[in-house]
Design a protein around this motif. Structure first.
Motif, PDB file in Angstrom:
ATOM      1  N   ASP A 229       0.833  -1.198   0.000  1.00 48.51           N
ATOM      2  CA  ASP A 229       0.000   0.000   0.000  1.00 48.51           C
ATOM      3  C   ASP A 229       0.871   1.252   0.000  1.00 48.51           C
ATOM      4  OD1 ASP A 229      -2.424  -1.252  -0.086  1.00 48.51           O
ATOM      5  OD2 ASP A 229      -2.778  -1.198   2.085  1.00 48.51           O
ATOM      6  N   PRO A 230       0.366   2.363  -0.539  1.00 46.76           N
ATOM      7  CA  PRO A 230       1.121   3.617  -0.471  1.00 46.76           C
ATOM      8  C   PRO A 230       1.418   3.993   0.977  1.00 46.76           C
ATOM      9  CG  PRO A 230      -0.726   3.808  -1.991  1.00 46.76           C
ATOM     10  CD  PRO A 230      -0.907   2.508  -1.277  1.00 46.76           C
ATOM     11  N   PRO A 231       2.538   4.677   1.216  1.00 48.50           N
ATOM     12  CA  PRO A 231       2.921   5.022   2.594  1.00 48.50           C
ATOM     13  C   PRO A 231       1.854   5.814   3.344  1.00 48.50           C
ATOM     14  CG  PRO A 231       4.777   5.340   1.139  1.00 48.50           C
ATOM     15  CD  PRO A 231       3.605   5.035   0.252  1.00 48.50           C
ATOM     16  N   ASP A 232       1.175   6.766   2.663  1.00 46.40           N
ATOM     17  CA  ASP A 232       0.171   7.548   3.376  1.00 46.40           C
ATOM     18  C   ASP A 232      -1.008   6.689   3.812  1.00 46.40           C
ATOM     19  OD1 ASP A 232      -0.409   7.172   0.670  1.00 46.40           O
ATOM     20  OD2 ASP A 232      -1.815   8.868   0.655  1.00 46.40           O
ATOM     21  N   VAL A 233      -1.342   5.667   3.020  1.00 47.13           N
ATOM     22  CA  VAL A 233      -2.417   4.732   3.404  1.00 47.13           C
ATOM     23  C   VAL A 233      -1.994   3.919   4.625  1.00 47.13           C
ATOM     24  CG1 VAL A 233      -3.773   2.733   2.666  1.00 47.13           C
ATOM     25  CG2 VAL A 233      -3.316   4.603   1.054  1.00 47.13           C
ATOM     26  N   ARG A 267       8.713   7.404  15.087  1.00 52.10           N
ATOM     27  CA  ARG A 267      10.136   7.751  15.105  1.00 52.10           C
ATOM     28  C   ARG A 267      10.642   7.983  13.679  1.00 52.10           C
ATOM     29  NH1 ARG A 267      10.986   3.360  19.002  1.00 52.10           N
ATOM     30  NH2 ARG A 267      11.164   4.223  21.111  1.00 52.10           N
ATOM     31  N   ALA A 268      10.226   7.099  12.757  1.00 51.66           N
ATOM     32  CA  ALA A 268      10.677   7.231  11.374  1.00 51.66           C
ATOM     33  C   ALA A 268      10.153   8.523  10.756  1.00 51.66           C
ATOM     34  CB  ALA A 268      10.218   6.029  10.561  1.00 51.66           C
ATOM     35  N   MET A 274      12.098  13.802   6.437  1.00 52.29           N
ATOM     36  CA  MET A 274      11.321  12.613   6.110  1.00 52.29           C
ATOM     37  C   MET A 274       9.901  13.017   5.717  1.00 52.29           C
ATOM     38  SD  MET A 274      10.620   9.437   5.698  1.00 52.29           S
ATOM     39  CE  MET A 274      12.087   8.563   6.278  1.00 52.29           C
ATOM     40  N   GLU A 275       9.489  12.598   4.542  1.00 48.29           N
ATOM     41  CA  GLU A 275       8.138  12.810   4.071  1.00 48.29           C
ATOM     42  C   GLU A 275       7.390  11.475   4.099  1.00 48.29           C
ATOM     43  OE1 GLU A 275       6.705  15.607   3.371  1.00 48.29           O
ATOM     44  OE2 GLU A 275       8.504  16.842   3.622  1.00 48.29           O
ATOM     45  N   PRO A 276       6.102  11.492   4.426  1.00 46.99           N
ATOM     46  CA  PRO A 276       5.346  10.229   4.470  1.00 46.99           C
ATOM     47  C   PRO A 276       5.434   9.421   3.185  1.00 46.99           C
ATOM     48  CG  PRO A 276       4.090  11.994   5.472  1.00 46.99           C
ATOM     49  CD  PRO A 276       5.310  12.631   4.866  1.00 46.99           C
TER      50      PRO A 276
END
Length: 434
Positions: A229-233, A267-268, A274-276
């Motif tokens: 899945d996409p990171p934002d999801v 943390r990540a 760092m962008e989602p």
């Protein structure tokens, strides 16, 4: 008349005093036998650990219970027979042959009241205190009569062995856990233990009997994250979930490749620049821990504590994922449901105005028993729907009803082959048809 009584007492005072002393000795032996038989070994052990020397003496006496009881019975019968003989001899001299009947009646009354009922009632009312009080004197007597008692016991064992009874191989019919559970139920009935305390201690005893499959969250209700899945999801799924840890799968929910902890995700995301959309969820996921579904809860709890982990994926003998189990799932078997501000309010049990209970099919039988103080069996099925299917030997249709274990089960809703909702009421509440 008074002079005759005084003359009688002057002539036979030694005999009368001897009879009274023997009756008192009989009371001592009877009370000691009852107290030392009923004494709480746990209580004596605690007192001995706290430095009570006489409690330690009681413990040493009851370690060889057969020798102790044999010695006390020998002493009791000895003084009873001697007291009866002296009284009979005295009454024969006073009344002739009719004195035998008079002595028998008198000694029966005296021995039953003062040597049996009275001391035993006293001893059974406070066995611990009574046992501690008599222990020093009993120890001396057992030391004297012990060899004779051992000889009597040897004769008894030999005679019983002729009938196939071997006392040396006698073992308790109940395990230690069963004895503790029985004691908890008894104390609860007597009002010494409230239901919540009984359930907590009973849950602790159940850990060895239950398996991981009995408390796990089944894969059909398991929340998981798709690694593709996409990171934002993924971030949204983790934030909307009431759970701190979620399994991560790829291609199929059967293929668990990691476990995502919400704190690791935060943390990540907090890393500089760092962008989602740049988040690689696989890299921050922890390695999954797979455990067999047949693992006992006691062993799994110890494994959680030893490995300092809270989450495991449950697999069957073929390695197929069956669900997940957490440390909280096991702790809830001991202390009951643990709710926090992020838990979903899904009870699955609802009391109706007519007294019936509407239950979701996935509600565990143990949770229902604990909440309603029922005794539905949970050996062959984990959920209430599973119990209905097991007992009916089929997958029921909607509105179909069954009666077993003192309850009437009516299927309210079924989805495909799953029973999703049931109505339960006591079987005696079902009206009889004319």
């Amino acid at each position: 008349m008074l002079q005759e009584i005084l003359a009688f007492l002057a002539e036979y005072w030694l005999t009368l005093v001897s009879v009274l002393l023997l009756i008192a000795a009989s009371a001592f032996f009877s009370g000691s036998e009852t107290a030392l038989t009923a004494v709480s070994r746990a209580r004596m052990h605690t007192l001995e650990s706290n430095g009570d020397l006489q409690a330690g003496l009681v413990n040493r006496l009851i370690e060889r219970r057969d020798r102790l009881i044999g010695a006390l019975l020998i002493g009791n019968n000895l003084v009873n027979i001697l007291a009866s003989s002296l009284t009979t001899s005295l009454f024969l001299g006073l009344f002739g042959q009719t004195g035998v009947a008079a002595a028998t009646v008198l000694m029966t009354v005296l021995l039953v009241v003062f040597s049996e009922v009275l001391p035993k009632s006293w001893a059974i009312s406070t066995p611990d205190r009574f046992a501690i009080a008599v222990a020093p004197a009993v120890r001396v007597f057992v030391g004297l009569a012990g060899p004779l008692s051992s000889g009597v016991n040897a004769i008894v064992r030999f005679i019983l062995s002729l009938f196939g009874v071997n006392l040396s191989r006698g073992i308790s019919m109940l395990t230690a856990h069963e004895e503790l559970r029985g004691a908890l139920d008894l104390l609860h009935k007597e009002g010494s233990f409230i239901k919540a305390d009984r359930d907590r201690l009973g849950g602790l005893l159940d850990l060895e009997e239950l398996e991981v499959s009995d408390v796990m969250k089944h894969r059909t209700v398991m929340r998981a994250i798709n690694a593709d899945d996409p990171p934002d999801v993924v971030v949204r799924a983790v934030l909307e979930s009431p759970f701190t840890r979620m399994p991560l799968w790829r291609n199929s929910t059967e293929n668990i490749i990691g476990v995502v902890h919400a704190k690791d995700l935060l943390r990540a995301l907090a890393e500089p620049d760092m962008e989602p959309r740049d988040l690689d969820i696989v890299k921050i996921a922890q390695k999954p821990w797979f455990v067999p579904d047949t693992t006992s809860l006691k062993d799994q709890l110890n494994a959680f504590l030893r490995r300092k982990m809270h989450f495991a994926v449950v697999v069957d003998e073929y390695g197929e994922v069956q669900g997940i189990v957490t440390l909280e799932d096991i702790l809830e078997e001991i202390v009951g449901d643990i709710a926090d501000e992020h838990d979903l309010e899904i009870q699955g049990v609802r009391q109706e105005a007519d007294g019936s209970i509407v239950v979701d099919g996935a509600v565990p039988i143990r949770d229902l028993n604990r909440a309603l103080d029922w005794n539905l069996p949970d050996e062959e099925a984990t959920t209430i729907a599973g119990l209905v299917i097991h007992e009916s030997k089929l997958i029921p249709e909607e509105r179909q009803s069954f009666t077993f274990h003192g309850k009437r089960f009516t299927v309210m809703k079924r989805e495909k082959n799953r029973i999703t909702r049931l109505r339960i009421r006591p079987a005696e509440d079902i009206p009889l048809k004319a």
